[in-house]
Design a protein around this motif. Structure first.
Motif, PDB file in Angstrom:
ATOM      1  N   ILE A   1      65.685 -41.638 -18.539  1.00 56.31           N
ATOM      2  CA  ILE A   1      65.623 -42.721 -17.603  1.00 56.31           C
ATOM      3  C   ILE A   1      64.164 -43.381 -18.134  1.00 56.31           C
ATOM      4  O   ILE A   1      63.297 -42.796 -18.451  1.00 56.31           O
ATOM      5  N   LYS A   2      64.335 -44.812 -18.529  1.00 58.26           N
ATOM      6  CA  LYS A   2      63.165 -45.453 -19.088  1.00 58.26           C
ATOM      7  C   LYS A   2      62.103 -45.494 -18.170  1.00 58.26           C
ATOM      8  O   LYS A   2      62.432 -45.994 -16.930  1.00 58.26           O
ATOM      9  N   GLN A   3      60.808 -45.533 -18.486  1.00 61.18           N
ATOM     10  CA  GLN A   3      59.690 -45.771 -17.494  1.00 61.18           C
ATOM     11  C   GLN A   3      58.719 -46.966 -18.340  1.00 61.18           C
ATOM     12  O   GLN A   3      58.484 -46.769 -19.493  1.00 61.18           O
ATOM     13  N   ARG A   4      57.935 -47.308 -17.453  1.00 57.68           N
ATOM     14  CA  ARG A   4      56.784 -48.363 -17.844  1.00 57.68           C
ATOM     15  C   ARG A   4      55.843 -47.346 -17.307  1.00 57.68           C
ATOM     16  O   ARG A   4      55.467 -46.989 -16.233  1.00 57.68           O
ATOM     17  N   ILE A   5      54.776 -46.996 -18.231  1.00 61.36           N
ATOM     18  CA  ILE A   5      53.911 -46.251 -17.829  1.00 61.36           C
ATOM     19  C   ILE A   5      52.220 -47.014 -18.248  1.00 61.36           C
ATOM     20  O   ILE A   5      52.265 -47.637 -19.288  1.00 61.36           O
ATOM     21  N   TYR A   6      51.393 -47.118 -17.440  1.00 64.28           N
ATOM     22  CA  TYR A   6      50.052 -47.962 -17.446  1.00 64.28           C
ATOM     23  C   TYR A   6      49.064 -47.317 -16.728  1.00 64.28           C
ATOM     24  O   TYR A   6      49.303 -46.558 -15.761  1.00 64.28           O
ATOM     25  N   GLY A   7      47.897 -47.612 -16.992  1.00 59.63           N
ATOM     26  CA  GLY A   7      46.605 -47.167 -16.813  1.00 59.63           C
ATOM     27  C   GLY A   7      45.773 -46.773 -17.754  1.00 59.63           C
ATOM     28  O   GLY A   7      45.841 -47.407 -18.804  1.00 59.63           O
TER      29      GLY A   7
ATOM     30  N   TYR B   1      53.555 -44.604 -13.142  1.00 62.98           N
ATOM     31  CA  TYR B   1      54.685 -44.448 -13.767  1.00 62.98           C
ATOM     32  C   TYR B   1      55.727 -45.095 -12.976  1.00 62.98           C
ATOM     33  O   TYR B   1      55.849 -45.156 -11.770  1.00 62.98           O
ATOM     34  N   LYS B   2      56.445 -45.971 -13.352  1.00 64.04           N
ATOM     35  CA  LYS B   2      57.526 -46.983 -12.570  1.00 64.04           C
ATOM     36  C   LYS B   2      58.851 -46.700 -13.547  1.00 64.04           C
ATOM     37  O   LYS B   2      58.932 -47.107 -14.835  1.00 64.04           O
TER      38      LYS B   2
ATOM     39  N   HIS C   1      46.155 -37.708 -17.709  1.00 68.06           N
ATOM     40  CA  HIS C   1      47.470 -38.388 -17.061  1.00 68.06           C
ATOM     41  C   HIS C   1      47.040 -39.036 -15.534  1.00 68.06           C
ATOM     42  O   HIS C   1      47.647 -39.304 -14.837  1.00 68.06           O
ATOM     43  N   ASP C   2      45.611 -38.447 -14.921  1.00 63.11           N
ATOM     44  CA  ASP C   2      45.390 -38.550 -13.537  1.00 63.11           C
ATOM     45  C   ASP C   2      45.375 -40.095 -13.089  1.00 63.11           C
ATOM     46  O   ASP C   2      45.602 -40.473 -11.948  1.00 63.11           O
ATOM     47  N   TYR C   3      45.011 -41.215 -14.263  1.00 59.95           N
ATOM     48  CA  TYR C   3      44.911 -42.389 -13.731  1.00 59.95           C
ATOM     49  C   TYR C   3      46.097 -43.259 -14.375  1.00 59.95           C
ATOM     50  O   TYR C   3      46.061 -44.473 -14.537  1.00 59.95           O
TER      51      TYR C   3
END
Length: 80
Positions: free
Chosen positions: A23-29, A53-54, A48-50
């Motif tokens: 599944i494609k995800q957008r990861i930001y932070g 994921y969407k 990965h704490d901050y």
């Protein structure tokens, strides 16, 4: 993964027989890791704490052949 909490309409790809979806995800932070000044060892357990994921993919895709298998929502519920 033995503790599968999701229910999908198929257990393998009808095209190639693969048993894994993507599944494609957008990861930001941002991420942080720590480096020991003496040993040079890197500690990255909190990297990965901050991050946020969407899911942005609308389809479950076969990880082996790339075929669209079924439609999903943001929480991996199958959309009929």
């Amino acid at each position: 993964m033995k503790d599968n909490k999701y229910s999908f309409p198929i257990s393998q790809c009808p095209n190639c027989g693969g048993g894994t979806i993507k599944i494609k995800q957008r990861i930001y932070g941002y991420g942080e890791y720590y480096v020991d000044l003496e040993s040079g060892e890197i500690e990255s357990s909190s990297l990965h704490d901050y991050l946020n994921y969407k899911n942005i993919g609308k389809y479950a895709i076969c990880a082996d052949c790339g075929k669209k298998l079924f439609k999903v929502d943001d929480t991996l519920n199958v959309i009929q």
